[in-house]
Design an enzyme around this catalytic site. Structure first.
Site, PDB file in Angstrom:
ATOM      1  N   ASP A  64       0.854  -1.191   0.000  1.00 25.94           N
ATOM      2  CA  ASP A  64       0.000   0.000   0.000  1.00 25.94           C
ATOM      3  C   ASP A  64       0.888   1.238   0.000  1.00 25.94           C
ATOM      4  O   ASP A  64       2.106   1.153   0.198  1.00 25.94           O
ATOM      5  CB  ASP A  64      -1.016  -0.023   1.133  1.00 25.94           C
ATOM      6  CG  ASP A  64      -0.421   0.128   2.508  1.00 25.94           C
ATOM      7  OD1 ASP A  64      -1.153   0.507   3.420  1.00 25.94           O
ATOM      8  OD2 ASP A  64       0.780  -0.139   2.693  1.00 25.94           O
ATOM      9  N   TYR A  66       2.945   4.777   0.637  1.00 22.80           N
ATOM     10  CA  TYR A  66       3.598   5.402   1.793  1.00 22.80           C
ATOM     11  C   TYR A  66       2.587   6.261   2.529  1.00 22.80           C
ATOM     12  O   TYR A  66       1.725   6.891   1.918  1.00 22.80           O
ATOM     13  CB  TYR A  66       4.758   6.284   1.327  1.00 22.80           C
ATOM     14  CG  TYR A  66       5.890   5.537   0.656  1.00 22.80           C
ATOM     15  CD1 TYR A  66       6.595   4.551   1.329  1.00 22.80           C
ATOM     16  CD2 TYR A  66       6.250   5.842  -0.654  1.00 22.80           C
ATOM     17  CE1 TYR A  66       7.646   3.866   0.705  1.00 22.80           C
ATOM     18  CE2 TYR A  66       7.302   5.173  -1.277  1.00 22.80           C
ATOM     19  CZ  TYR A  66       7.991   4.182  -0.588  1.00 22.80           C
ATOM     20  OH  TYR A  66       9.019   3.530  -1.211  1.00 22.80           O
ATOM     21  N   PHE A  77       6.696   2.178  -4.492  1.00 28.52           N
ATOM     22  CA  PHE A  77       8.097   2.380  -4.102  1.00 28.52           C
ATOM     23  C   PHE A  77       8.618   3.793  -4.398  1.00 28.52           C
ATOM     24  O   PHE A  77       9.687   4.163  -3.936  1.00 28.52           O
ATOM     25  CB  PHE A  77       9.029   1.348  -4.755  1.00 28.52           C
ATOM     26  CG  PHE A  77       8.819  -0.055  -4.250  1.00 28.52           C
ATOM     27  CD1 PHE A  77       9.328  -0.458  -3.026  1.00 28.52           C
ATOM     28  CD2 PHE A  77       8.086  -0.976  -4.993  1.00 28.52           C
ATOM     29  CE1 PHE A  77       9.127  -1.746  -2.546  1.00 28.52           C
ATOM     30  CE2 PHE A  77       7.874  -2.261  -4.526  1.00 28.52           C
ATOM     31  CZ  PHE A  77       8.400  -2.653  -3.294  1.00 28.52           C
ATOM     32  N   HIS A 186      11.403  -9.236   0.251  1.00 25.38           N
ATOM     33  CA  HIS A 186      11.112  -7.807   0.119  1.00 25.38           C
ATOM     34  C   HIS A 186      12.390  -6.995   0.357  1.00 25.38           C
ATOM     35  O   HIS A 186      13.236  -7.384   1.165  1.00 25.38           O
ATOM     36  CB  HIS A 186      10.034  -7.413   1.136  1.00 25.38           C
ATOM     37  CG  HIS A 186       9.407  -6.095   0.855  1.00 25.38           C
ATOM     38  ND1 HIS A 186       9.950  -4.912   1.297  1.00 25.38           N
ATOM     39  CD2 HIS A 186       8.293  -5.758   0.160  1.00 25.38           C
ATOM     40  CE1 HIS A 186       9.189  -3.899   0.894  1.00 25.38           C
ATOM     41  NE2 HIS A 186       8.176  -4.382   0.202  1.00 25.38           N
TER      42      HIS A 186
END
Length: 222
Positions: A64, A66, A77, A186
């Site tokens: 989701d 920031y 990202f 991740h």
């Protein structure tokens, strides 16, 4: 929400008519009216505005947005210029440097990737300020599953970056033999050392695209 107007509209307009999406729309609208939500409403669909379906070469799946001020702008990202580079993106830049020799940038604005066909998609497209995952389970996942299915149906070479377990749950949807699926831990500081560093996904993606007659991605962010 800024409406989708390019070739994504044909693929997704049936979603907009479904009950779940109408309920999601009402929920999101009320949230924007009553509290602070990121990204700004006009930026929710930027991944689709910047990367038409016909141009997608790589799908990079995030979770989701920031949840800090002036960070999220609709691309997974990525943060707006002049913002601090988030830790996960710092690790992505480090892997890019180690894999392809890219210079590590001084900002985290990834629109250059989106403009070249990297679909920077989060599975959830909105979030409350300072409350990660606060819009999970409201309908966004169903909508972005439809997006992933539309990419899966494309009859050309496409690469998927599935980093972390949540992204990897989508792997079962990816059934196109013409596509390449790359998985790794991740890039967050908690897990990057478990195999994200050294995964060489960026060079693998470019080699795959070139081998299939597609233009590779210039990953260097200036």
């Amino acid at each position: 929400m800024g409406m989708i107007e390019n070739d994504w509209l044909k693929e997704l307009e049936s979603e907009f008519k479904q009950t779940y999406y109408k309920e999601l729309y009402q929920f999101v609208r009320q949230e924007y009216e009553s509290t602070t939500i990121y990204p700004p409403a006009d930026d929710i669909f930027n991944a689709f505005h910047f990367t038409p379906l016909s141009k997608v070469k790589v799908l990079l799946l995030g979770q989701d947005p920031y949840h800090g001020e002036h960070q999220a702008h609709g691309l997974s990202f990525s943060v707006l210029p002049k913002q601090d580079i988030p830790p996960s993106l710092q690790n992505i830049y480090q892997e890019l440097h180690d894999d392809l020799g890219c210079t590590i940038p001084e900002h985290g604005y990834l629109k250059k990737w989106a403009d070249q066909g990297v679909l920077l998609l989060n599975t959830v497209l909105t979030v409350r300020a300072h409350q990660p995952n606060s819009h999970q389970g409201k309908g966004w996942e169903r909508f972005t599953d439809a997006v992933i299915q539309a990419v899966n149906a494309q009859d050309r070479p496409i690469v998927y970056f599935l980093w972390g377990k949540p992204a990897q749950t989508k792997k079962k949807m990816l059934t196109n033999p013409k596509h390449l699926i790359l998985t790794a831990p991740h890039p967050s500081p908690l897990s990057a050392y478990r195999g994200f560093f050294g995964c060489k996904h960026f060079s693998q993606a470019n080699e795959f695209l070139k081998a299939n007659g597609a233009e590779p991605i210039d990953w260097q962010i200036e």
